[in-house]
Every structure is written in C-alpha cells, then in structure tokens.
Design a protein around this motif. Structure first.
Motif, mmCIF file in Angstrom:
data_model
loop_
_atom_site.group_PDB
_atom_site.id
_atom_site.type_symbol
_atom_site.label_atom_id
_atom_site.label_comp_id
_atom_site.label_asym_id
_atom_site.label_seq_id
_atom_site.Cartn_x
_atom_site.Cartn_y
_atom_site.Cartn_z
ATOM 1 N N UNK A 236 43.878 38.014 41.411
ATOM 2 C CA UNK A 236 43.268 38.308 40.310
ATOM 3 C C UNK A 236 41.778 38.560 40.366
ATOM 4 N N UNK A 237 41.046 37.358 40.393
ATOM 5 C CA UNK A 237 39.653 37.195 40.354
ATOM 6 C C UNK A 237 39.036 38.289 41.755
ATOM 7 N N UNK A 238 39.631 37.742 42.932
ATOM 8 C CA UNK A 238 39.143 38.508 44.075
ATOM 9 C C UNK A 238 38.996 40.011 43.731
ATOM 10 N N UNK A 245 31.687 44.760 42.224
ATOM 11 C CA UNK A 245 30.278 44.794 43.436
ATOM 12 C C UNK A 245 30.434 46.445 43.771
ATOM 13 N N UNK A 246 31.484 47.068 43.558
ATOM 14 C CA UNK A 246 31.461 48.585 44.243
ATOM 15 C C UNK A 246 31.263 49.358 42.979
ATOM 16 N N UNK A 247 31.125 48.772 41.544
ATOM 17 C CA UNK A 247 30.901 49.775 40.635
ATOM 18 C C UNK A 247 32.033 50.520 40.239
ATOM 19 N N UNK A 248 33.273 49.867 40.489
ATOM 20 C CA UNK A 248 34.670 50.774 40.104
ATOM 21 C C UNK A 248 35.189 49.971 39.037
ATOM 22 N N UNK A 249 36.099 50.731 38.404
ATOM 23 C CA UNK A 249 36.824 50.018 37.363
ATOM 24 C C UNK A 249 38.479 50.436 37.518
ATOM 25 N N UNK A 250 39.194 49.404 36.786
ATOM 26 C CA UNK A 250 40.542 49.413 37.165
ATOM 27 C C UNK A 250 41.167 50.579 36.292
#
Length: 266
Positions: A236-238, A245-250
C-alpha cells in the motif's frame, strides 16, 4: 412513518470515502460502502411506506479526487440529477498534501455545498475522523483539519437543509478493526457504522449504537504485527508514494460506479 424518511432519490459525491473503498467487494467488482448501505435502507423504508415505490440512487464519487475535481467533475452532474438527498464529502485529500491552499478548498467546498443545497431536500456533510490518534506524522495536518471542520459547521448553521455527521470525536474509530488493510479506508464494519450515523442524522430510529466500541481484540504477537507492517509498506505505501512522485492518482481514468440516477436495488 415520518415524512423525512420518504426519500425517493439519493446522489453521493466525493472521493474514496464515498465510493466505498473497503475490504468488501461486490460481485460486480464495486465496493459496498456506507453510501450503498444508506441507499439500501432508504429503498427498503420507501417500499414499506409506499408499496411498489421505486428508489433511485447515483454515486458519482471516485477515489483520489481533490475538492476541485469533485466540484468540476461531479457538481454539475449532481445538480442535473436532482436527488432529494445529496451527500458531500471532500477536501481531506487536499489537506493531506503538503502546501494545501485551504482558502481554495473552503471556497470550492462551500460553493459546491451551497449549489447543491438549493435543489436538494437534504444535504449531508461530514467531520472527518481524527487522524492524530491513529496516523503517525498527522500532527502537521491537524490545524487544517480543524479549520475545515469549523468551516463545514458554519455551512450547516447557515443552511437548514445541511446536516453534519461528526466522525471526528468518536474514539471507536481508533480501533484498527474499523479500517481496511491499507489503514486509510474503512473496513466493512467502519462503513456499516458511518451508514448508521448518516441514517440517524436523517431522523431514522437507531438500529444499533454506532458509537459503541468493539469488544476487546485478542492480542497480536509481535511477529504478526511486524509481518503486517511489512506487507502494508510493500502493498500500500510503496504504490502510494510512487503515484505521488509521478503525479498520478488512483482515480485517474476511473468512471463513477453509479453515474446515473437508476432504480436501486436494480
């Protein structure tokens, strides 16, 4: 039955909290969260009061959304759907990010809430759970969390049809069993209690005491805690750190699970 209970439609807006992310997945791949449970109870109550009456439910919430995205992507759609009951939760994802512009959060959340309150019979908002008793490092966001809570309370005091469900002051939510494996989203039991809290805020007779703590849990061996922590970091944390860091969202590219006001249960 009290007329407040005869709600014929519900529209839910927000992020993962309202989408219902938890440890219970339905056969269609969606989660069964608190909003779904509220809709189930409303549909049952309406059917009892008016034989054959159809209840309709839409859930526009998508995980990972910031309040600006909720307003832009869900606000107009919710107004157009015209649900009698509208639930709105948002802003916590913003608060958790460094450099949060809380003035922007309040303007956006307040504007959206007031727009929804114009057409809805009842709007439900929330005080989020207190993170300071459960999450390490959360002290930095407490001033913003408390300020946002005061802002939501002021909104409710200005509008007779906005109710606030207070999850912040409930110690029962400190129990790890109220949370899913990711430790960020509620477990099925957590969602069950939030649903009951919403229903009681709407004036329903209590089905159980949602504030009551769970019975004491058996002790977990130290090695078991260590294994759980290592799994949590890996699973989960990783991935969460990588998205930051990559500016993405789930929630990128993910549609709402119930985008239209359809009959419920189907």
């Amino acid at each position: 039955m009290n007329q407040v209970h005869r709600i014929r439609s519900m529209v839910a807006l927000g992020d993962s909290f309202t989408e219902g992310m938890c440890d219970t997945v339905l056969p269609d791949g969606h989660y069964r969260g608190w909003a779904d449970r509220v809709a189930e109870r409303l549909a049952a109550e309406l059917a009892r009061a008016e034989d054959g009456a159809e209840f309709r439910y839409a859930n526009l919430a998508v995980r990972g959304k910031l309040i600006g995205q909720i307003a832009d992507e869900q606000g107009d759609a919710a107004v157009a759907l015209g649900g009698e009951l509208v639930t709105l939760a948002g802003g916590l994802n913003d608060v958790m990010r460094p450099g949060c512009d809380l003035d922007h959060v309040e303007r956006t959340l307040g504007g959206l809430a007031e727009k929804l309150a114009v057409g809805a019979r009842q709007v439900v908002m929330f005080y989020s759970v207190d993170p300071s008793r459960r999450m390490r490092g959360s002290a930095r966001i407490m001033p913003q969390t408390l300020r946002l809570q005061r802002f939501v309370g002021d909104l409710a005091r200005r509008h007779d049809n906005i109710a606030v469900v207070d999850l912040f002051h409930l110690r029962a939510f400190d129990d790890p069993r109220m949370w899913a494996e990711d430790r960020l989203h509620f477990s099925a039991e957590g969602h069950r209690r939030v649903a009951e809290a919403v229903l009681q805020a709407l004036g329903f007779e209590p089905e159980f005491d949602w504030r009551e703590p769970l019975p004491p849990a058996p002790p977990v061996p130290r090695i078991g805690k260590l294994r759980a922590d290592l799994r949590w970091l890996r699973v989960h944390v990783g991935p969460w750190v990588l998205r930051r860091l990559t500016g993405k969202s789930s929630g990128d590219g993910r549609p709402a699970k119930r985008p239209t006001l359809d009959r419920f249960p189907a």
